[in-house]
Design an enzyme around this catalytic site. Sequence first.
Site, PDB file in Angstrom:
ATOM      1  N   CYS A   2       0.837  -1.190   0.000  1.00 26.75           N
ATOM      2  CA  CYS A   2       0.000   0.000   0.000  1.00 26.75           C
ATOM      3  C   CYS A   2       0.880   1.251   0.000  1.00 26.75           C
ATOM      4  CB  CYS A   2      -0.949   0.095   1.191  1.00 26.75           C
ATOM      5  SG  CYS A   2      -2.073  -1.285   1.324  1.00 26.75           S
ATOM      6  N   LYS A 638       5.627  -4.542  -4.861  1.00 27.87           N
ATOM      7  CA  LYS A 638       7.091  -4.468  -4.866  1.00 27.87           C
ATOM      8  C   LYS A 638       7.656  -4.327  -3.463  1.00 27.87           C
ATOM      9  CE  LYS A 638      10.969  -3.555  -7.382  1.00 27.87           C
ATOM     10  NZ  LYS A 638      11.385  -4.928  -7.603  1.00 27.87           N
TER      11      LYS A 638
HETATM   12  C1  F6R Z   1      10.668 -11.338  -6.448  1.00 30.61           C
HETATM   13  C2  F6R Z   1      10.655 -10.214  -5.530  1.00 30.61           C
HETATM   14  C3  F6R Z   1      10.402 -10.480  -4.103  1.00 30.61           C
HETATM   15  C4  F6R Z   1      11.324  -9.592  -3.256  1.00 30.61           C
HETATM   16  C5  F6R Z   1      10.978  -9.750  -1.769  1.00 30.61           C
HETATM   17  C6  F6R Z   1      11.918  -8.956  -0.890  1.00 30.61           C
HETATM   18  O1  F6R Z   1      10.963 -10.922  -7.737  1.00 30.61           O
HETATM   19  O2  F6R Z   1      10.844  -9.102  -5.925  1.00 30.61           O
HETATM   20  O3  F6R Z   1      10.569 -11.814  -3.781  1.00 30.61           O
HETATM   21  O4  F6R Z   1      12.633  -9.968  -3.486  1.00 30.61           O
HETATM   22  O5  F6R Z   1       9.678  -9.317  -1.559  1.00 30.61           O
HETATM   23  O6  F6R Z   1      11.884  -7.605  -1.205  1.00 30.61           O
HETATM   24  P1  F6R Z   1      13.024  -6.635  -0.742  1.00 30.61           P
HETATM   25  O7  F6R Z   1      14.265  -7.041  -1.445  1.00 30.61           O
HETATM   26  O8  F6R Z   1      12.559  -5.272  -1.125  1.00 30.61           O
HETATM   27  O9  F6R Z   1      13.173  -6.806   0.742  1.00 30.61           O
END
Ligand code: F6R
Length: 643
Positions: A2, A638
């Site tokens: 969000c 993301k």
């Molecule tokens: C897969 C992806 C997720 C992130 C995970 C961790 O392509 O993007 O598996 O890697 O949610 O996110 P961060 O790296 O932002 O902690």
Amino acid sequence: MCGIVGYIGKERASTHIYDGLSALEYRGYDSVGISVIDERIHTIKRSGRVNTLKEYLNILEGRIGIGHTRWATHGKPTQINAHPHNCGVFSIVHNGIIENATQIKHNLINNGHTFISQTDTEVMLHLIWDNYNSICSENSANNSTFIDMTVDSSAHCDITEQVTIGQQPNTVMQEGDCCMDPAYLVLLAINRALAQLSGSFAIALLCEHCKDCIFVAKRSAPLLIGLGQDNAVVASDVCALGGGCDNALVLADDCVGAVYIDKVCCYDINMDAVQLTSMSIEHNRVQHIDKQQDYMIMEIGQCPLSIQDTMAGFGQGVDMVSFSRFCRTIDRIMLVGCGTAYHSCVTAKYLIEAMANVSVEVDIASEYRYRNPIMHSKTLFIAVSQSGETADTIFALKLAKKGGLTTMVITNAPTSTITTIADYVFITKCGQEVGVAATKSYCGQLAVFISLALLLARIKLNTDTTSLEQQSALVHAQAKSIIDNQQELKALSNIVADSQSVFYIGRNIDYATALEGSLKLKEITYMHSEGYPAGELKHGTIALISDKSLVIGIVTVKHVADKTMTALHEVKARGAKVLLITCFAQYLQDEVVDYHYLLPYSPSLFMPLLSILPLQLIAYYVAKGKNYDADKPRNLAKSVTVE
Ligand code: F6R
């Protein structure tokens, strides 16, 4: 998860909020809404993506407003469950999870509140409204002189007539019912509500009794405030603050604030006034690209540069004298992350143990934080997070800090929450990653780990790493050659798309690549896929292999290459098709190989940077072939700011 944004200024708020929400859409995109305030609060919300609001911007005229793009936690992604939620004189947007929402809702229903959504946010709002009414009643009972409030608080106006406004409880505070500064009363109501809530949250709230400010509060979720020349913006992330602010004010956990066009009034948990800390921000706005092109394919194309820049910038901004001094003393490294970041940790275990002979343990952040981990002072704890906002990773890091460990983070977001916690912050130089599937940031994380492995080899084993360093300078060019010749991979994607299940297998670092390749495929194509250690298949999973399966073997580590080839023979004997991805040309002729892709050759330290690229490209082209939105796959966001 969000994204929230708020704007106060001299221009139409809805336009600025819309731009902010577009920048924040990576945090969730299942529903969206905006409230603005002029004489009253006006709200429009829809299920769907941010652009579904575009046609309504002209009719939302206020100069103050809040907006939200949602990733559903409580309640389906419907219009009713979309934010903002309204009740009484308030409209709220919220990022986070209220863990005791069910109990609070029950109590509020007993007190006469009715709810129209399934969200925890509506519960939070009613709790604030309940507290506000109580405070105003206490206040009016103690005072005989009422201030004259000019606001008509009778009802919200719903421009689209498609949104039902939240029911008000039986006790309704009336205008003029209090004598104190109404903004202070709202802040007090939020403060009291926070004391009753458990969970994590960042909120922005409008009140019809205070038409010149946005109220904010947070706990363990990001919220930044930017003050420009003639506007103020609140947002979940720097990228939504707009170009007008060079500094962001950071709200501390459990503080409440009222943001005006030119100032912020902030109070701590005891309602004592506090100063906000300020940090300078680097605007990292996403450049608009030709919409024929997806962010994901553009970002895979930026992998070579990310590798080069991250390796060149290793240790920039870090006190490397102190860091190296500490590294000399360590006998263990603990790595945590989630998803792709976790996979970079799995790769790093193999790299660091092989190069520097330091024992490395790896864990998924959400497991580490609840398993009562054993902590030794000679451990370097490393948390990896592209966004720097992943709730589980942040909590794991906090736990390690609390346990007295020296901590390091690897992140792509220099102003993220995680950077404020760790002792040493290593930034991957990838530029903002917009596509939900992590691609160039994975390469950036591997680049930091490779540089770290070389550093540790030098300082712990006195290894002469000169020739490897020379080799590292060539890797980005090899990566670029894969990107430049992607037509072959596009053709291979048809084979993948036609399979019922896709198994990625490998050993050693190729096993880590298998995990990541499989994740890329499943998250953007919704195909069944598994990443497996090649030697482990026959302990159960081989039962799934049939003539509808495709097995992708990754073979880049010399001493275990034959063993992975043996596993490919075993699956071939059970009817699977075999796609071999290798840097060793001699295996291409093996009778079990149906399809192949030959990687450029490099020392195995660097191979994970190369072997992941065909897997990212294949996943992308499978998604395109199926007409899926590779940038915004279903059910994902993301930045995972809730646990
Ligand atoms: C897969 C992806 C997720 C992130 C995970 C961790 O392509 O993007 O598996 O890697 O949610 O996110 P961060 O790296 O932002 O902690």
